[in-house]
Design a protein around this motif. Structure first.
Motif, PDB file in Angstrom:
ATOM      1  N   ARG A 211       0.837  -1.213   0.000  1.00 39.44           N
ATOM      2  CA  ARG A 211       0.000   0.000   0.000  1.00 39.44           C
ATOM      3  C   ARG A 211       0.868   1.258   0.000  1.00 39.44           C
ATOM      4  O   ARG A 211       0.582   2.228  -0.691  1.00 39.44           O
ATOM      5  CB  ARG A 211      -0.933  -0.005   1.222  1.00 39.44           C
ATOM      6  N   TYR A 218      -4.112  -1.952  -2.941  1.00 47.60           N
ATOM      7  CA  TYR A 218      -3.732  -3.356  -2.751  1.00 47.60           C
ATOM      8  C   TYR A 218      -4.447  -4.106  -3.869  1.00 47.60           C
ATOM      9  O   TYR A 218      -5.629  -4.443  -3.771  1.00 47.60           O
ATOM     10  CB  TYR A 218      -4.158  -3.841  -1.366  1.00 47.60           C
ATOM     11  N   ALA A 232      -7.601   0.704   4.213  1.00 48.38           N
ATOM     12  CA  ALA A 232      -6.781   1.514   3.316  1.00 48.38           C
ATOM     13  C   ALA A 232      -6.203   2.724   4.050  1.00 48.38           C
ATOM     14  O   ALA A 232      -6.836   3.289   4.942  1.00 48.38           O
ATOM     15  CB  ALA A 232      -7.623   1.977   2.137  1.00 48.38           C
TER      16      ALA A 232
END
Ligand SMILES: Cc1ncc(COP(=O)(O)O)c(C=O)c1O
Length: 403
Positions: A211, A218, A232
């Motif tokens: 990430r 991803y 995230a």
């Protein structure tokens, strides 16, 4: 003299790079769809993790980028401290500052790598990681380092940028700590001009590294390796291109041949120079794993270093006082203590600056050792006759300079 990998560039690199060009796929990812990703970086990552013997490998755009990703993957940031040797590459220091953490400088020992005892001396409740540089083909004393760090709950980040292929106690470097970084910059063991790799065994560190290296994404390719578990978060852009990946792949496949070649050269030289009065060679914690691409002479008398080098030069023996590395405390950004914004400097509260721990006088051993060595690189293009010539030249120069 070109670096090891650069000197070994040949048709293998041409074939793989041309393949990328002919497929017109220089970019690794094509949106968030399920289109298969092109093969080069993926294959490089597969062969890389198999080669060093780890679970995850992530191609990134440079060794510096790899350090920035690795530090952020460990969650290192404001208020944290990271121990590293004062004798280390620029990026080791700057990556820590850019993560918002404070680099804490440590002494090297006769291996020119971190003295493991420094971890105990320098650790504070704020220490989150120790960044180990395996300097120029010699592994640091990882058993002691990992023990000292882990018993204090400190992460071990291995910076293997200079030493891909180096072993320690039968295992590749990069497999001893929690996370490791590599570089494919031009002077490295394997090169693609610019490029890097981050490796680890921990799934969470892998996902976070992916990430961080790809704008928080991803993608399906990574999810197929291991499903996402993190929510995230913001990332940077440190992706490796397919062109660079192709070249790095061809180079990786040559590393063991380079290792055998350098060790064979070194084996011709070391016995001949052993026991020269007033001259030691670098301490190697595990000589069976040493890459052998650089021999370090440590002279007892620092005043003899310059004449020794000059006389080797005069005999056309390539040698240097340093290899791009010089002590962090002598670098401009350490002297100023600044980051790109004053509030982001981890040194803003340390006054007067440079504070203790950032001045030459605080590192008597590093000062002493680095003023006494002569570095002799051995290359891919060197022959056994060259090795014999170098050994004889060292013996002859020793006689002239050290009597
Ligand atoms: C020890 C060390 N760390 C990190 C780096 C940074 O690698 P790169 O030049 O690929 O950013 C280098 C390379 O020069 C290095 O020698």
């Amino acid at each position: 003299m070109p670096g090891l990998g650069a000197a070994a560039i040949g048709t293998e690199e041409e074939v793989l790079v041309l393949d990328v060009l002919r497929r017109k796929e220089p970019f690794r990812y094509y949106g968030m769809d399920f289109k298969p990703t092109p093969p080069m970086v993926a294959q490089l990552e597969k062969e890389f993790r198999e080669y060093i013997g780890t679970d995850y490998a992530l191609g990134v755009s440079s060794g510096t980028g790899a350090l920035e990703v690795a530090l952020a993957a460990m969650g290192i940031g404001t208020g944290d401290e990271v121990i590293l040797t004062a004798w280390s590459w620029i990026a080791c220091f700057t990556a820590i500052v850019r993560a918002g953490a404070r680099p804490v400088l440590a002494e090297i020992d006769e291996s020119l790598n971190l003295d493991p005892a420094e971890i105990g001396r320098l650790a504070t409740p704020h220490t989150r990681a120790v960044l180990i540089v395996h300097y120029q083909g010699v592994a640091a004393d990882m058993e002691r380092i990992v023990f000292e760090a882990h018993k204090r709950g400190i992460f071990v980040l291995e910076d293997c940028a200079q030493s891909l292929g180096t072993r320690y106690r039968g295992r590749q470097i990069g497999t001893w700590g929690d996370i490791a970084t590599f570089s494919f910059q031009f002077n490295k063991v394997a090169t693609c001009g610019e490029g890097g790799m981050v490796t680890m065994r921990d799934q969470r560190l892998y996902e976070r590294s992916v990430r961080l290296s790809d704008l928080g994404n991803y993608r399906p390719y990574h999810a197929a390796i291991v499903p996402a578990r993190e929510v995230a978060f913001v990332g940077g852009q440190y992706r490796l291109s397919e062109l660079a990946g192709a070249m790095a792949l061809a180079q990786l496949r040559k590393v063991d041949r380079m290792w055998a070649h350098c060790r064979a050269l070194q084996a011709r030289i070391l016995p001949k120079i052993k026991g020269l009065k007033g001259v030691a060679t670098r301490h190697v914690p595990d000589p069976t794993g040493d890459f052998g691409f650089e021999i370090y002479l440590l002279l007892d008398n620092p005043a003899q270093v310059a004449p020794f080098r000059e006389k080797l030069d005069a005999r056309n023996v390539n040698c240097g006082a340093r290899t791009g590395t010089y002590p962090q405390y002598n670098r401009d950004y350490v002297k100023t203590g600044l980051a790109h914004h004053p509030a982001l400097s981890p040194f803003r509260d340390l006054k007067p600056w440079p504070a203790p721990g950032y001045r030459a006088e605080d590192f008597p051993r590093t000062e002493d050792l680095t003023k006494r060595f002569i570095a002799l690189p051995l290359g891919w293009l060197y022959t056994s006759e060259d090795a014999d010539y170098i050994a004889d030249a060292i013996v002859a120069v020793h006689k002239e300079v050290c009597g």
